[in-house]
Design an enzyme around this catalytic site. Structure first.
Site, PDB file in Angstrom:
ATOM      1  N   ASP A 105      97.814  38.236-103.410  1.00 32.73           N
ATOM      2  CA  ASP A 105      96.814  37.639-102.531  1.00 32.73           C
ATOM      3  C   ASP A 105      97.000  38.225-101.136  1.00 32.73           C
ATOM      4  OD1 ASP A 105      94.848  36.146-101.426  1.00 32.73           O
ATOM      5  OD2 ASP A 105      95.730  34.192-101.920  1.00 32.73           O
ATOM      6  N   ALA A 106      96.333  39.337-100.887  1.00 33.74           N
ATOM      7  CA  ALA A 106      96.451  40.036 -99.608  1.00 33.74           C
ATOM      8  C   ALA A 106      95.113  40.172 -98.898  1.00 33.74           C
ATOM      9  CB  ALA A 106      97.072  41.417 -99.814  1.00 33.74           C
ATOM     10  N   LYS A 107      94.022  39.975 -99.633  1.00 34.81           N
ATOM     11  CA  LYS A 107      92.659  39.987 -99.074  1.00 34.81           C
ATOM     12  C   LYS A 107      92.416  41.206 -98.189  1.00 34.81           C
ATOM     13  CE  LYS A 107      92.136  34.976 -99.336  1.00 34.81           C
ATOM     14  NZ  LYS A 107      93.504  34.600 -99.749  1.00 34.81           N
ATOM     15  N   ARG A 108      92.759  42.370 -98.687  1.00 32.83           N
ATOM     16  CA  ARG A 108      92.606  43.593 -97.923  1.00 32.83           C
ATOM     17  C   ARG A 108      91.150  44.048 -97.924  1.00 32.83           C
ATOM     18  NH1 ARG A 108      97.235  42.140 -96.373  1.00 32.83           N
ATOM     19  NH2 ARG A 108      99.017  43.570 -96.394  1.00 32.83           N
TER      20      ARG A 108
END
Length: 280
Positions: free
Chosen positions: A96-99
């Protein structure tokens, strides 16, 4: 060699273990609640406890990169270890890094999390499409090549998301629906499940005005502490509920640090979700 496509591996894990994703969210208040220090030692103890308790029984574990990044290089080292240990124990790992970025920068983010030889290689990555869906092309291409997947922010559970995701385009569709359409195109013809999923909040109520049948997984935050229950899933997701991967974080993690309590909580959520889907 590339892995079997993420969608196929996820479908099998959901059938074998139940469709539950548990977040690994070692924020400061939770470390304190567990009686741990808010430092790298506490971070590692927290993460390894969650993984030891759950990685052999839940379908997906989802570490939130930000809570590791705040400790700098030593925190990233714990994240790297966590990903490797969790995957070795049989859980699929969604980073979960939402890059989200463009061009070579997006390609570098993809290399970080989706290249099969990368230290942080994960089975899937959360990404933001709000520089335009086309900006995700490097991540889409590398995910296909490596057998990984993506979860694209589409209809998120936070109330602020609506000002972007509900904005109406010139063609009459809103932005969230447009993202779902792109994902359906990515997954066309894939069996048993496409590898390109959407993040769609379980707290959003009736979504029957959206076509959620994207032939891919729907990562659904909001179960537990945010107020949604397993019994709400069918009403929110309708016919697409079979492809929903409900995410629970605080609802499970608050039962730590005891491993038995963590396992019992995760098992309870998984059973509630199974029952809700069976009656849908």
């Amino acid at each position: 060699m590339s892995l079997e496509p993420f969608g196929a591996r996820l479908r099998r894990a959901m059938e074998d273990r139940g469709p539950l994703c548990v977040g690994i969210d070692p924020h400061a208040s939770l470390l304190t609640q567990w009686g741990l220090s808010d430092d790298v030692a506490g971070l590692e103890r927290f993460s390894m406890t969650v993984i030891e308790a759950l990685a052999d029984r839940v379908a997906v574990l989802k570490p939130q990169s930000a809570f590791f990044e705040r400790f700098g290089s030593r925190g990233i080292a714990v994240l790297e270890k966590s990903v490797g240990v969790a995957r070795a124990a049989g859980a699929l790992v969604v980073m979960d890094a939402k890059r989200g970025d463009i061009g070579s920068t997006m390609a570098a983010y993809a290399e970080t999390f989706l290249h099969k030889d990368a230290p942080l290689f994960s089975d899937a990555l959360t990404v933001s499409p709000y520089l335009g869906y086309g900006s995700l092309k490097p991540a889409v291409e590398l995910a296909r090549e490596s057998g990984a997947g993506l979860f694209v922010l589409a209809l998120t559970s936070n109330p602020e998301g609506g000002e972007v995701q509900h904005a109406v385009r010139a063609d009459g569709r809103n932005v969230g629906a447009t993202m779902l359409g792109h994902l359906a195109a990515e997954n066309a013809g894939e069996t048993p499940l496409g590898s390109f999923g959407a993040v769609v909040g379980a707290t959003l109520g009736d979504l029957s005005s959206y076509d959620l049948d994207i032939n891919g997984p729907l990562l659904a935050p909001g179960i537990g502490a945010q107020g949604a229950a397993a019994s709400d899933l069918a009403g929110v997701f309708g016919a697409a509920v079979r492809n929903v991967v409900p995410n629970v974080s605080r609802g499970v993690l608050r039962h730590g640090p005891g491993m038995i309590a963590l396992r019992e909580s995760a098992d309870r959520f998984a059973e509630e979700i199974r029952a809700a889907l069976a009656s849908a």
